[in-house]
Design an enzyme around this catalytic site. Structure first.
Site, mmCIF file in Angstrom:
data_model
loop_
_atom_site.group_PDB
_atom_site.id
_atom_site.type_symbol
_atom_site.label_atom_id
_atom_site.label_comp_id
_atom_site.label_asym_id
_atom_site.label_seq_id
_atom_site.Cartn_x
_atom_site.Cartn_y
_atom_site.Cartn_z
ATOM 1 N N GLN A 266 8.631 -28.236 -4.012
ATOM 2 C CA GLN A 266 7.178 -28.162 -4.002
ATOM 3 C C GLN A 266 6.701 -27.075 -4.950
ATOM 4 O O GLN A 266 5.788 -27.282 -5.745
ATOM 5 C CB GLN A 266 6.700 -27.866 -2.570
ATOM 6 N N HIS A 269 6.137 -27.374 -8.863
ATOM 7 C CA HIS A 269 5.006 -28.110 -9.459
ATOM 8 C C HIS A 269 4.134 -27.188 -10.304
ATOM 9 O O HIS A 269 3.853 -27.466 -11.454
ATOM 10 C CB HIS A 269 4.165 -28.773 -8.370
ATOM 11 N N GLU A 334 -0.293 -31.499 3.429
ATOM 12 C CA GLU A 334 -0.154 -32.699 2.593
ATOM 13 C C GLU A 334 1.201 -33.361 2.896
ATOM 14 O O GLU A 334 1.271 -34.543 3.200
ATOM 15 C CB GLU A 334 -0.223 -32.297 1.113
ATOM 16 N N HIS A 335 2.280 -32.560 2.797
ATOM 17 C CA HIS A 335 3.628 -33.048 3.124
ATOM 18 C C HIS A 335 4.133 -32.287 4.341
ATOM 19 O O HIS A 335 4.103 -31.053 4.334
ATOM 20 C CB HIS A 335 4.602 -32.784 1.978
ATOM 21 N N ASP A 368 8.305 -38.755 -2.991
ATOM 22 C CA ASP A 368 7.557 -38.607 -4.240
ATOM 23 C C ASP A 368 7.801 -39.765 -5.192
ATOM 24 O O ASP A 368 6.940 -40.097 -6.010
ATOM 25 C CB ASP A 368 7.983 -37.321 -4.964
ATOM 26 N N HIS A 427 -40.050 -56.012 11.272
ATOM 27 C CA HIS A 427 -38.741 -56.316 11.840
ATOM 28 C C HIS A 427 -38.916 -57.151 13.114
ATOM 29 O O HIS A 427 -38.252 -58.166 13.311
ATOM 30 C CB HIS A 427 -37.991 -55.032 12.215
#
Lengths: 437, 437
Positions: A266, A269, A334-335, A368, A427
Site C-alpha cells: 500500500q 503507491h 478502503e482495503h 488489485d 394535482h
C-alpha cells in the site's frame, strides 16, 4: 555503522489520547484551494467556448504534447491493437486472465428490470438501462496503470454501455503501451491522449472531436478532482478519490514478513498512502516491525514506502477482537485485510469497508489485479456511504407505473386527498378526473 | 371584454430550427454564483468551528426563529406524535395508505449480499450493508410537502438505516403539522427545525446537538444545493435537484381536459417548472390548448401555472411515434407520461426517464403521492445517468475476497506478473509470498 532501526508509530487503543491521535492520523482533506479552483474554472470555460482549439492548447501547454492538430490526440483502434500485440506473451496472458475474471465477477452485479402486478391490474416496477456513453479518466505518469483501465472500462462494458471514451494524458506525447493494450483488451470505444481539467471539460461538454459523455469515472490529480466536482450535475461522476489506504488486522499467527510486505504494497503507491496494522498481540506487532526493518532496504521504492509509513502509518495494539472491530468501523478502510483464523465470523460485524480480504492467503495485491472485484474503492472513510465501482454505476433505473382504470380510481382518492393537504389543487383535480364513482 | 386566448409555445419537430429552439427551452443551469458560494463557505466554516452556537445564530438570522437556546430547535417525538394525531382522520388515513404502498414498493429494491465459490475454494462476493446514519433535508415554506418526508425517510428505513435525522426550516418558528405528522409516521429518529446551508453543515460535520450523518438527501434552495455540493466527499449526497418537469406524449385519444390538467399539475409547482406535450395529432394539440384556456381561469394557482407554461412550456408536433421516442430520449424527462394505447410497446425504446407513467389512467399526480415508486427523481436531463431515490441510495457494498491456498498460488502468479508491469514490486512480492511452487 548500522542505522537506527526504523520505528513505525505505535498506538494503544486503550490509552486516553488514542482517539485524538487516530483522528489526526486519519485526517485528510483533499479540498482544492481557491487558486486551483480559479484555474479549473477558466479551463472549463475556455473548453466550452472554444472546443478542440482550447483542449489542444492546454494539452500542448500542460503536457508538452507535440501535437499540432487535434486529430493527433486520438489514438486509433489500430494503434491500440498494435500496442496489445506488442506486449510480452506472459504479460498479455496475465492481462487476459485478469480481464476474464473481472468480467466474470462484475456479471454478478447486473441489475435486472422488475415489476409486479396488483390485484386490480395496476403494475409497478423498475426498468434498468445502461448509460449511453461514459468517459474513463486514466491518470498518466507514474500512476499509469493498465489494471485501472480494466477496472474502469470492464464494468461499463458489462453494464451494456455502448460508447466508452477513454482519456489518458501523454506527457511529451508518450503513452504507456500496457495502458493502450489494456484499453484494446477491455474494449474502449475511443481513446484520446488528454488529461487534466481540459480532458474532464471536453468529456462533460463535448467538443468538435470529443463526444459529450453522461458520466465520468476514474481517479486523477487535484485539477481533475476539482474539475469533476465542478461538472457534477451536468454529468454523473464517481467518488473523488483520496490517497489509497489499507487496514490489516492480524491475530498474530501470520508470517510477519507477509504482513510487512502487505503494508509496503500500500505504502509504495505514494507518500500519502496509508498502511495501518491492528493486533491484540503486542509481540507479533514487534515482529512485524522487525520484518519492516529487515525488508525495507530491499525495496525498489524504499524512499516512498518509508515516507508513507513515517507520515501516515501506524501499528495499533488493541485489547481484543471487539475493539479491533470497533476500530474497523470507525476507520471504514478502503482495503481491509483480515489476516485471522476465521474471517467469516467477523463479517456480520463489519459495517464499513471498501473491500474485505479474508484470511492469511488473500494478499491485497491479488485484489488489485485479478481476483475479480473492482480495485476502485471508496477512500478516506467514504466506505461509510459508498461502494466499490461497479456495474451499478453504469446502469440507471426508471420507475414504471401503470394504473388500471380501477387502480386509478382507488389511488386517485388517496392522491387527491394528500394533494389538497399540500394545496396543490391541479394535482388533486388531475387525479380526480380518473376517479370513477 | 374577452381576453386574448393564452397560447402555449408551439414547435414542430420537423422544422429546421427545432433543435435550437429545444436546446433553448431545456437550458437550465442551476449553478450558484460566487456571492452565494462565499456566503455558504462562511456558514460552513462557522458551523464547523462554533457548532450549535453558529447554527442557532444563523437560524435566528435567516429564519427569524424565536429560539434562544439550541435545544428549542429540536422537535420531540411527543410533538411529532401529537401532530400526527391532530390530523383530520381522512388525511391521516391517506398518509397511512401512501406510506404502506411506498414501503411495499421500495422493499423490492433491497439488494441482498451474494457470493460464489470457485473450484479451488476461492470465494468472491459482495456484502451489502445499510448506512449507519442519514440526514433528510425537507424544505420549508410553500414547498413543505409531507409526501416528500415519506419519499425520503421510508427508503432509508427500508434499507435498514438506524438513525434518520430530519431537518426542516421553521420560518418564525412555524412548522407544518402535516410535515411533522409524516415524520412521525415514516419514523424519523430525530427532527430539528433547521434549514439552509447551516442545516447541511450541521449534518455533515456534526455539532454538540446534531449528530454527524453519512449522507444527506433531499431538495433545497440554492444555498442548500451549494452547501451539499461543498460537503460532498465528507458525506454522500443525492442529486442536486433542478426544477420539476413533465413530458406528456399523447396519441390524440385522451380527453384533452385530462391532459391540460396533467400539464397544470407540473406547472403549478413553481414558475420554473416545465410542462411539455408531444403528439403527432395536430388537431388534438389544438384541443388541449383550448382545454388549457378553458381550465386555466379555474385554477387556484393560475398565475404560477401561466408563467410556467409561458416561460418553459411547449406543445410539440412530431411526425410519428419514432420521432416522439427520439425526443423522449433526448429530453430524458423527470416524469414521462405515455398517454397512448399500448404503452408497454414503447418501453424497450425508452432509454432515459426518471419515472414512466403508462396509459391514459396513470396521472402523474398519483405517482407523486401514493402509487409506491419514489417521487424524488432525476431532473434536467440527469435521468441520462441517474435514478430515482431508492433503497440502493441507503445501502452500500463491500467486496469480499477469500483466496484458498490454491487460489492464492494461481492468482498470485497473475497478480505478480501484472504488478511487475506497473513497477509495483511490493505488490508483486506480497502476492508471490503466497505462491506455493
Amino acid at each position: 555503522m548500522p542505522s537506527t532501526p526504523f520505528a513505525v508509530r505505535r498506538l494503544k487503543a486503550s490509552s486516553a489520547d488514542f482517539s485524538t491521535h487516530l483522528d489526526h492520523l486519519l485526517a485528510w482533506e483533499g479540498v482544492s484551494n481557491a487558486e486551483v479552483q480559479k484555474q479549473v474554472d477558466k479551463i472549463i470555460a475556455d473548453v466550452r467556448q472554444q472546443g478542440d482549439a482550447a483542449v489542444l492548447a492546454f494539452t500542448q501547454q500542460f503536457d508538452q504534447h507535440p501535437a499540432t492538430e487535434f486529430s493527433q490526440l486520438e489514438i486509433s483502434q489500430q494503434q491500440l491493437k498494435a500496442a496489445f500485440e506488442s506486449l510480452p506473451t506472459k504479460r498479455r496472458e496475465a492481462l487476459e486472465v485478469a480481464a476474464k475474471r473481472v468480467t466474470g465477477y462484475h456479471e454478478h452485479q447486473i441489475q435486472p428490470s422488475w415489476n409486479y402486478t396488483e390485484e386490480d391490474g395496476t403494475l409497478l416496477g423498475q426498468q434498468v438501462m445502461p448509460l449511453d456513453r461514459v468517459g474513463v479518466y486514466v491518470p498518466g505518469g507514474k500512476a499509469a496503470y493498465p489494471s485501472s483501465v480494466l477496472m474502469n472500462v470492464l464494468p461499463a462494458k458489462v453494464a451494456g454501455v455502448k460508447d466508452i471514451i477513454m482519456v489518458a494524458p501523454a506527457p511529451r506525447g508518450e503513452l504507456n503501451p500496457l495502458v493502450l493494450g489494456a484499453a484494446y483488451l477491455a474494449g474502449a470505444t475511443r481513446v484520446f491522449a488528454l488529461g487534466g481539467a481540459q480532458a474532464v471539460a471536453a468529456l462533460a461538454y463535448g467538443t468538435e472531436s470529443v463526444p459529450a459523455v453522461d458520466k465520468i469515472v476514474g481517479p486523477g490529480n487535484i485539477y481533475v478532482a476539482t474539475a469533476k466536482r465542478e461538472v457534477f450535475g451536468k454529468v454523473g461522476i464517481d467518488m473523488i478519490a483520496g490517497p489509497s489506504e489499507i487496514l490489516v488486522v492480524g491475530d498474530g499467527k501470520t508470517d510477519p514478513d507477509w504482513i510487512a510486505m502487505d503494508l509496503f504494497s500500500q505504502a509504495e503507491h505514494d507518500e500519502d498512502a496509508q498502511s495501518i496494522l491492528i493486533s491484540w498481540d503486542a509481540d507479533w506487532l514487534d515482529k512485524v516491525e522487525q520484518s519492516i526493518n529487515k525488508l525495507l532496504p530491499t525495496m525498489e521504492r524504499e524512499a516512498i514506502i518509508k515516507t508513507s509509513l513515517q507520515n501516515r502509518g501506524a501499528l495499533i495494539q488493541v485489547e481484543n477482537q471487539e475493539q479491533a472491530i470497533e476500530l474497523i468501523n470507525r476507520i471504514a478502510p478502503e482495503h481491509l485485510e483480515l489476516s485471522v483464523e476465521d474471517p467469516d465470523a467477523w463479517l456480520p460485524n463489519i459495517r464499513h469497508a471498501g473491500a474485505i480480504f479474508m484470511g492469511r492467503y488473500t494478499a491485497e495485491a491479488i485484489g488489485d489485479y485479478c481476483a475479480g472485484p473492482n480495485h476502485v474503492l471508496p477512500t478516506s472513510g467514504t466506505a461509510r456511504f459508498s461502494s466499490p465501482l461497479g456495474v451499478y454505476d453504469f446502469q440507471k433505473r426508471s420507475s414504471l407505473i401503470y394504473c388500471s382504470p380501477e387502480g386509478a380510481s382507488t389511488l386517485g382518492k388517496v392522491a387527491s386527498e394528500l394533494a389538497e393537504g399540500e394545496s396543490l389543487t391541479a394535482h388533486a383535480r388531475s387525479a380526480r378526473y380518473r376517479i370513477k364513482d
